[in-house]
Design a protein around this motif. Structure first.
Motif, PDB file in Angstrom:
ATOM      1  N   UNK A  97       0.829  -1.204   0.000  1.00  0.00           N
ATOM      2  CA  UNK A  97       0.000   0.000   0.000  1.00  0.00           C
ATOM      3  C   UNK A  97       0.874   1.269   0.000  1.00  0.00           C
ATOM      4  N   UNK A  98       2.122   1.121   0.471  1.00  0.00           N
ATOM      5  CA  UNK A  98       3.007   2.280   0.567  1.00  0.00           C
ATOM      6  C   UNK A  98       3.683   2.610  -0.760  1.00  0.00           C
ATOM      7  N   UNK A  99       3.545   1.747  -1.748  1.00  0.00           N
ATOM      8  CA  UNK A  99       4.159   2.006  -3.047  1.00  0.00           C
ATOM      9  C   UNK A  99       3.192   2.666  -4.029  1.00  0.00           C
ATOM     10  N   UNK A 100       1.946   2.873  -3.604  1.00  0.00           N
ATOM     11  CA  UNK A 100       0.961   3.552  -4.443  1.00  0.00           C
ATOM     12  C   UNK A 100       1.119   5.056  -4.252  1.00  0.00           C
ATOM     13  N   UNK A 101       1.638   5.775  -5.245  1.00  0.00           N
ATOM     14  CA  UNK A 101       1.925   7.207  -5.053  1.00  0.00           C
ATOM     15  C   UNK A 101       0.685   8.057  -4.825  1.00  0.00           C
ATOM     16  N   UNK A 102      -0.491   7.539  -5.165  1.00  0.00           N
ATOM     17  CA  UNK A 102      -1.720   8.308  -4.982  1.00  0.00           C
ATOM     18  C   UNK A 102      -2.622   7.694  -3.909  1.00  0.00           C
ATOM     19  N   UNK A 103      -2.115   6.737  -3.179  1.00  0.00           N
ATOM     20  CA  UNK A 103      -2.913   6.070  -2.154  1.00  0.00           C
ATOM     21  C   UNK A 103      -2.930   6.821  -0.840  1.00  0.00           C
ATOM     22  N   UNK A 104      -3.753   6.307   0.087  1.00  0.00           N
ATOM     23  CA  UNK A 104      -3.882   6.922   1.409  1.00  0.00           C
ATOM     24  C   UNK A 104      -2.557   6.901   2.154  1.00  0.00           C
TER      25      UNK A 104
END
Length: 550
Positions: A447-454
């Motif tokens: 989840x931490x590699x999604x640049x547009x995630x929470x």
């Protein structure tokens, strides 16, 4: 007429009671008084309330209040009561009135609170001062504590970090070579599985690496000694929830704590005396860095102050890092795919091409996104401290945006938390909030590699790279109090050791994964009955030696 009636009833009642067996009378009193107290406590909760005060969580037992449900599972307690009362509510905890303010806005309200309204010192000094010692941390006014944090930061330099990586690598290799749990590893057999206790092993490794880096060579040399081990154990025994709630009980553990604190303080002072007398066989460690510091008024730190700061660093850092590294390895053992991804990252950056690895470096360690995500996700799900307290020193108005609550039934109120009460923030709630995080209860480093995630947004808010910067007295830092992700606290009491923690955790995990594969049946549940949130038993991990990299 009423008085004459009472006069006639009293002798009759006395005569009746005189014929009752004392044991029966004692039983009636023993049972009756608690029943009456409970009935009065319940009745009182149904009386009209002051509309300016936050709602109070219903509880049966006076004084005890919500201690049992909160102490057994605080996150369940918070989420359940948030649905009933909104983001702001009060609960009784062993006679104390605790007002919880939940969510990012609640974190900001409390952790960003002004010194004129809230005091961390008054909330914690009776726990920390007997363990750490006088004249440091919460035993001094906040501006002095902020200066002491600045002194510690002087020992947390990039130059030191570069050297620390090698020290930690040495300690990991020594543990694998000597710890009895790793006999299978030392056999060189890549097929046989062994096992080790995650918490005990990581606690040992954490204290060895911390002492070799921050504490210094003399402290590391003393760790294997029985005297130091007993001293540390007795001191650690005074750092528990019972010490927080009941600071002055006449118990043997309290007396052992006090003796150990004095002995540990003398231990550090003796090292400083030897150095002052000309013993220069030491690194430029934290002791040396602290000895060079001066307060704003020009005064140098006394040897006792230095000793007590060193004890604080040893105790606080040991608990948090050993817990986090244990949780990380337990989750990794349950996810072979993530272990393989971290291992492949190691091969890509550090393989010599002949099946061996070259040494880690501080700069390269910071450029390992998968390993970094593992640490961040572990801290999200398992922040070491689930509740952060402050004592209210002046009536504290609750912002309307917060007191409006998050439940459908909560109404907007101009709440005020009265002086003398406590306020409580729980970053763990916002970090596990399903309203904020997708699949909040799932350990998912990706989840931490999604640049547009929470996660990326939360990390940016925590670092506040483009926002407000504040110097509380220990250097300019981001405020970070409005982020839903606050693994190292926020505001003036944000942990200054977070960069060292990432270095220590990253180095340990990288080296273990280089050398071993892991597996586990299931990740343990949380044990909330300790000061730091630890895994419940069983928490053993199976391992086998890894074949050489290709």
């Amino acid at each position: 007429m009423a008085s004459s009636l009472l006069e006639s009833v009293s002798p009759a009642l006395a005569a009746l009671l005189s014929n009752v067996h004392p044991a029966v009378l004692a039983a009636v009193v023993f049972i009756g008084l608690p029943v009456v107290a409970i009935a009065l406590n319940v009745a009182q909760q149904f009386l009209p309330k002051d509309p300016n005060l936050p709602p109070v969580v219903f509880h049966w037992l006076p004084y005890v209040g919500s201690a049992i449900s909160y102490g057994d599972d605080p996150l369940k307690f918070f989420f359940t009561n948030r649905e009933k009362y909104g983001d702001v509510f009060t609960f009784v905890l062993l006679g104390r009135r605790m007002t919880a303010a939940l969510g990012p806005k609640g974190n900001n309200f409390i952790l960003g609170g002004k010194l004129t309204h809230v005091s961390a010192e008054e909330a914690y000094t009776h726990l920390t001062t007997p363990v750490f010692g006088k004249e440091v941390v919460y035993d001094v006014p906040n501006p002095v504590f902020m200066e002491q944090k600045r002194f510690v930061k002087c020992g947390l330099t990039i130059e030191n970090f570069r050297e620390y990586v090698g020290f930690i690598e040495d300690e990991v290799e020594e543990m694998l070579a000597k710890n009895e749990s790793f006999v299978t590893y030392r056999s060189g057999d890549t097929t046989r599985w062994g096992s080790f206790h995650a918490l005990r092993t990581l606690a040992e490794l954490t204290i060895c690496t911390a002492s070799r880096t921050l504490q210094g060579r003399e402290v590391r040399a003393s760790l294997s000694g029985r005297e130091f081990a007993e001293m540390y154990s007795d001191l650690d025994g005074g750092f528990t929830p019972i010490n927080l709630m009941f600071p002055s009980l006449p118990l043997p553990s309290y007396r052992r704590r006090d003796r150990a604190q004095q002995a540990m303080s003398d231990f550090y002072v003796n090292i400083l005396n030897k150095r002052e007398a000309g013993d220069n066989d030491h690194d430029h460690d934290m002791l040396a860095a602290l000895a060079e510091q001066r307060y704003k008024n020009g005064r140098k730190l006394s040897k006792r102050e230095i000793a007590h700061i060193m004890i604080a660093l040893l105790m606080a850092g040991q608990h948090t890092s050993s817990a986090t590294s244990s949780w990380a390895l337990l989750h990794l053992a349950s996810r072979p795919d993530v272990v393989q991804a971290v291992y492949d990252e190691q091969v890509k950056h550090f393989s010599n091409g002949d099946g061996s690895f070259r040494a880690l470096t501080y700069e390269e360690l910071r450029e390992l996104p998968i390993l970094d995500s593992v640490i961040r996700e572990t801290l999200r799900m398992h922040p070491p401290i689930h509740s952060i307290l402050r004592k209210v020193v002046q009536d504290m108005p609750v912002p309307a945006s917060l007191s409006s609550g998050s439940s459908n039934t909560a109404q907007s109120r101009a709440y005020v938390v009265p002086q003398g009460h406590f306020v409580l923030a729980s970053p763990a709630v916002s970090q596990m909030d399903p309203r904020i995080w997708k699949d909040a209860s799932v350990w998912d480093p990706y989840r931490w590699s999604d640049p547009e995630g929470v996660a990326a947004e939360a990390a940016l808010a925590y670092e506040d790279l483009s926002g407000e910067k504040i110097d509380y007295g220990f250097g300019v830092v981001s405020k970070g109090t409005e982020s839903p992700y606050q693994p190292f606290g926020a505001g003036r009491h944000r942990c200054i050791g977070e960069q060292f923690a990432y270095l220590q955790l990253g180095t340990i995990l990288a080296l273990l994964i280089r050398n071993m594969e892991f597996k586990i049946d299931r990740v343990p549940d949380h044990n909330y009955h300790t000061m730091i949130t630890l895994p419940k038993e069983p928490c053993s991990i199976q391992y086998r030696r890894r074949a050489k990299a290709t």
